[in-house]
Design an enzyme around this catalytic site. Structure first.
Site, PDB file in Angstrom:
ATOM      1  N   TYR A   1      -1.252  -0.592  10.383  1.00  0.00           N
ATOM      2  CA  TYR A   1      -1.401  -0.841   8.948  1.00  0.00           C
ATOM      3  C   TYR A   1      -0.168  -0.325   8.192  1.00  0.00           C
ATOM      4  O   TYR A   1       0.434  -1.041   7.399  1.00  0.00           O
ATOM      5  CB  TYR A   1      -2.681  -0.179   8.434  1.00  0.00           C
ATOM      6  CG  TYR A   1      -2.987  -0.485   6.990  1.00  0.00           C
ATOM      7  CD1 TYR A   1      -3.480  -1.730   6.618  1.00  0.00           C
ATOM      8  CD2 TYR A   1      -2.776   0.455   5.983  1.00  0.00           C
ATOM      9  CE1 TYR A   1      -3.753  -2.023   5.291  1.00  0.00           C
ATOM     10  CE2 TYR A   1      -3.050   0.172   4.659  1.00  0.00           C
ATOM     11  CZ  TYR A   1      -3.546  -1.064   4.313  1.00  0.00           C
ATOM     12  OH  TYR A   1      -3.817  -1.357   2.995  1.00  0.00           O
TER      13      TYR A   1
ATOM     14  N   SER B   1       0.857  -1.193   0.000  1.00  0.00           N
ATOM     15  CA  SER B   1       0.000   0.000   0.000  1.00  0.00           C
ATOM     16  C   SER B   1       0.888   1.235   0.000  1.00  0.00           C
ATOM     17  O   SER B   1       2.014   1.195   0.516  1.00  0.00           O
ATOM     18  CB  SER B   1      -0.880   0.013   1.252  1.00  0.00           C
ATOM     19  OG  SER B   1      -1.475   1.289   1.421  1.00  0.00           O
TER      20      SER B   1
HETATM   21  P1  NAD Z   1     -10.975  -6.855   0.792  1.00  0.00           P
HETATM   22  O1  NAD Z   1     -11.276  -6.869   2.248  1.00  0.00           O
HETATM   23  O2  NAD Z   1     -12.090  -6.748  -0.170  1.00  0.00           O
HETATM   24  O3  NAD Z   1     -10.073  -8.114   0.399  1.00  0.00           O
HETATM   25  C1  NAD Z   1      -9.294  -8.835   1.279  1.00  0.00           C
HETATM   26  C2  NAD Z   1      -9.715 -10.299   1.254  1.00  0.00           C
HETATM   27  O4  NAD Z   1      -8.806 -11.041   2.077  1.00  0.00           O
HETATM   28  C3  NAD Z   1     -11.125 -10.541   1.828  1.00  0.00           C
HETATM   29  O5  NAD Z   1     -11.874 -11.309   0.928  1.00  0.00           O
HETATM   30  C4  NAD Z   1     -10.856 -11.308   3.125  1.00  0.00           C
HETATM   31  O6  NAD Z   1     -11.875 -12.256   3.428  1.00  0.00           O
HETATM   32  C5  NAD Z   1      -9.551 -11.988   2.824  1.00  0.00           C
HETATM   33  N1  NAD Z   1      -8.808 -12.331   4.033  1.00  0.00           N
HETATM   34  C6  NAD Z   1      -8.606 -11.570   5.140  1.00  0.00           C
HETATM   35  N2  NAD Z   1      -7.870 -12.221   6.036  1.00  0.00           N
HETATM   36  C7  NAD Z   1      -7.576 -13.446   5.501  1.00  0.00           C
HETATM   37  C8  NAD Z   1      -6.837 -14.572   5.945  1.00  0.00           C
HETATM   38  N3  NAD Z   1      -6.237 -14.580   7.125  1.00  0.00           N
HETATM   39  N4  NAD Z   1      -6.759 -15.647   5.136  1.00  0.00           N
HETATM   40  C9  NAD Z   1      -7.367 -15.667   3.923  1.00  0.00           C
HETATM   41  N5  NAD Z   1      -8.070 -14.620   3.452  1.00  0.00           N
HETATM   42  C10 NAD Z   1      -8.188 -13.521   4.224  1.00  0.00           C
HETATM   43  O7  NAD Z   1     -10.004  -5.594   0.622  1.00  0.00           O
HETATM   44  P2  NAD Z   1      -9.189  -4.968  -0.602  1.00  0.00           P
HETATM   45  O8  NAD Z   1      -9.311  -3.511  -0.481  1.00  0.00           O
HETATM   46  O9  NAD Z   1      -9.465  -5.612  -1.895  1.00  0.00           O
HETATM   47  O10 NAD Z   1      -7.712  -5.311  -0.105  1.00  0.00           O
HETATM   48  C11 NAD Z   1      -6.874  -6.226  -0.706  1.00  0.00           C
HETATM   49  C12 NAD Z   1      -5.445  -5.819  -0.455  1.00  0.00           C
HETATM   50  O11 NAD Z   1      -5.204  -4.530  -1.002  1.00  0.00           O
HETATM   51  C13 NAD Z   1      -5.070  -5.725   1.031  1.00  0.00           C
HETATM   52  O12 NAD Z   1      -3.774  -6.239   1.238  1.00  0.00           O
HETATM   53  C14 NAD Z   1      -5.080  -4.222   1.280  1.00  0.00           C
HETATM   54  O13 NAD Z   1      -4.255  -3.870   2.368  1.00  0.00           O
HETATM   55  C15 NAD Z   1      -4.557  -3.721  -0.032  1.00  0.00           C
HETATM   56  N6  NAD Z   1      -4.813  -2.306  -0.303  1.00  0.00           N
HETATM   57  C16 NAD Z   1      -6.066  -1.835  -0.467  1.00  0.00           C
HETATM   58  C17 NAD Z   1      -6.258  -0.502  -0.727  1.00  0.00           C
HETATM   59  C18 NAD Z   1      -7.612   0.080  -0.955  1.00  0.00           C
HETATM   60  O14 NAD Z   1      -7.705   1.281  -1.121  1.00  0.00           O
HETATM   61  N7  NAD Z   1      -8.652  -0.700  -0.986  1.00  0.00           N
HETATM   62  C19 NAD Z   1      -5.172   0.368  -0.807  1.00  0.00           C
HETATM   63  C20 NAD Z   1      -3.903  -0.140  -0.631  1.00  0.00           C
HETATM   64  C21 NAD Z   1      -3.733  -1.485  -0.384  1.00  0.00           C
END
Ligand code: NAD
Length: 271
Positions: free
Chosen positions: A164, A149
């Site tokens: 985070y 991120s």
């Molecule tokens: P999201 O919550 O939709 O996706 C994350 C998925 O991981 C979920 O389906 C959840 O059930 C699964 N998960 C959580 N813990 C788990 C575990 N222990 N084992 C297996 N599965 C697990 O969120 P997202 O926004 O799509 O995030 C995905 C990635 O992108 C993350 O690493 C997040 O930090 C990163 N990210 C997101 C953003 C944003 O703006 N959305 C920005 C920067 C980074």
């Protein structure tokens, strides 16, 4: 045809649903569209199955499999890797996409919350690499894509996300350490640093913030608007933007890109 023809990919955190869709869900679908077989892993079985259902409808049968695993548990990750090997006999791509957000600075944050965030955001990336790397090494080829991120390199004044931020910094270091150590074995390891992408995680964090406010709906809308405005483009990105970066880093088009931290944020970090 496709940039990932005949490749096998594990996407960890491939579920997620709701408006905007998650990074992992969009990535799993994008990989399948490009010819890969995709092992869709999530803590929530139903969410992984939903992703597989979408792939089957669009791309076809026998292209995707749903698997329930907790990526922070060693035995669960081993079971995931064994099941993928049994099904398809190789692993060309590991896309680590699991992650949770968490609010609070050093004073507000509890020790338990610190551990919870590091377990999900960092330990999972370590454990999946631990079990996938020996397989890639035998194959003499592999690509790991870690979703970090911009929070790892930037911490604007305002709401604090200490655990985070620190956890994503650890993801960057882990990525570079693997990249350097495994390059001569034909394995590349890169990270994506998304900015603000309108995914369920963003809705959850906006929701969390709004909870403490009197006018909940207005607070939620305000938070979404602030996030849209954070980018010089005036809009948040989507899971598809992360997915396209993942496709580049997973495919041979990036064959000389290793240990790179690829910012995908519409220019937020320029401000
Ligand atoms: P999201 O919550 O939709 O996706 C994350 C998925 O991981 C979920 O389906 C959840 O059930 C699964 N998960 C959580 N813990 C788990 C575990 N222990 N084992 C297996 N599965 C697990 O969120 P997202 O926004 O799509 O995030 C995905 C990635 O992108 C993350 O690493 C997040 O930090 C990163 N990210 C997101 C953003 C944003 O703006 N959305 C920005 C920067 C980074």
């Amino acid at each position: 045809s496709g940039k990932l023809k005949d490749r096998v990919a594990i996407v960890v955190g491939a579920g997620s649903s709701g408006p905007g869709w998650g990074n992992g869900k969009c990535t799993a679908i994008t990989f399948a569209r490009e010819g890969a077989k995709v092992f869709c892993v999530d803590l929530k079985r139903a969410a992984a199955e939903e992703t597989v259902g979408l792939i089957e409808k669009e791309v076809g049968k026998d292209v995707a499999v749903a698997f329930e695993a907790n990526a922070s548990h060693n035995a669960s990750v081993k079971a995931m890797v064994d099941a993928c090997m049994e099904k398809w006999g190789r692993i060309d791509i590991l896309d680590n996409n699991v992650g949770i957000g968490s609010q609070g600075g050093p004073v507000e944050l509890s020790e338990d919350e610190w551990h919870r965030v590091f377990d999900v955001n960092v330990k999972s990336f370590f454990l999946t690499a631990k079990h996938v790397l020996p397989i890639m090494e035998k194959q003499g080829k592999g690509a790991i894509v870690n979703v970090s991120s911009i929070a790892s390199i930037r911490s604007p004044k305002g709401i604090s996300y200490l655990a985070y931020n620190a956890s994503k910094g650890a993801v960057n270091s882990l990525t570079m350490a693997i990249a350097s150590q495994y390059a001569e074995k034909g394995i590349r390891c890169n990270a994506i640093l998304p900015g603000l992408m309108h995914t369920p995680m963003i809705d959850f964090l906006a929701e969390q913030y709004a909870k403490s406010e009197k006018d909940h709906n207005q607070a939620y809308e305000k938070m979404i608007e602030i996030r849209d405005r954070a980018s010089p483009t005036g809009k948040m990105g989507t899971g598809w933007d992360t997915a396209n970066a993942a496709l580049f880093l997973a495919s041979d088009q990036s064959s000389y890109v290793n240990g790179h931290l690829l910012v995908v944020d519409g220019g937020i970090t320029l401000r």
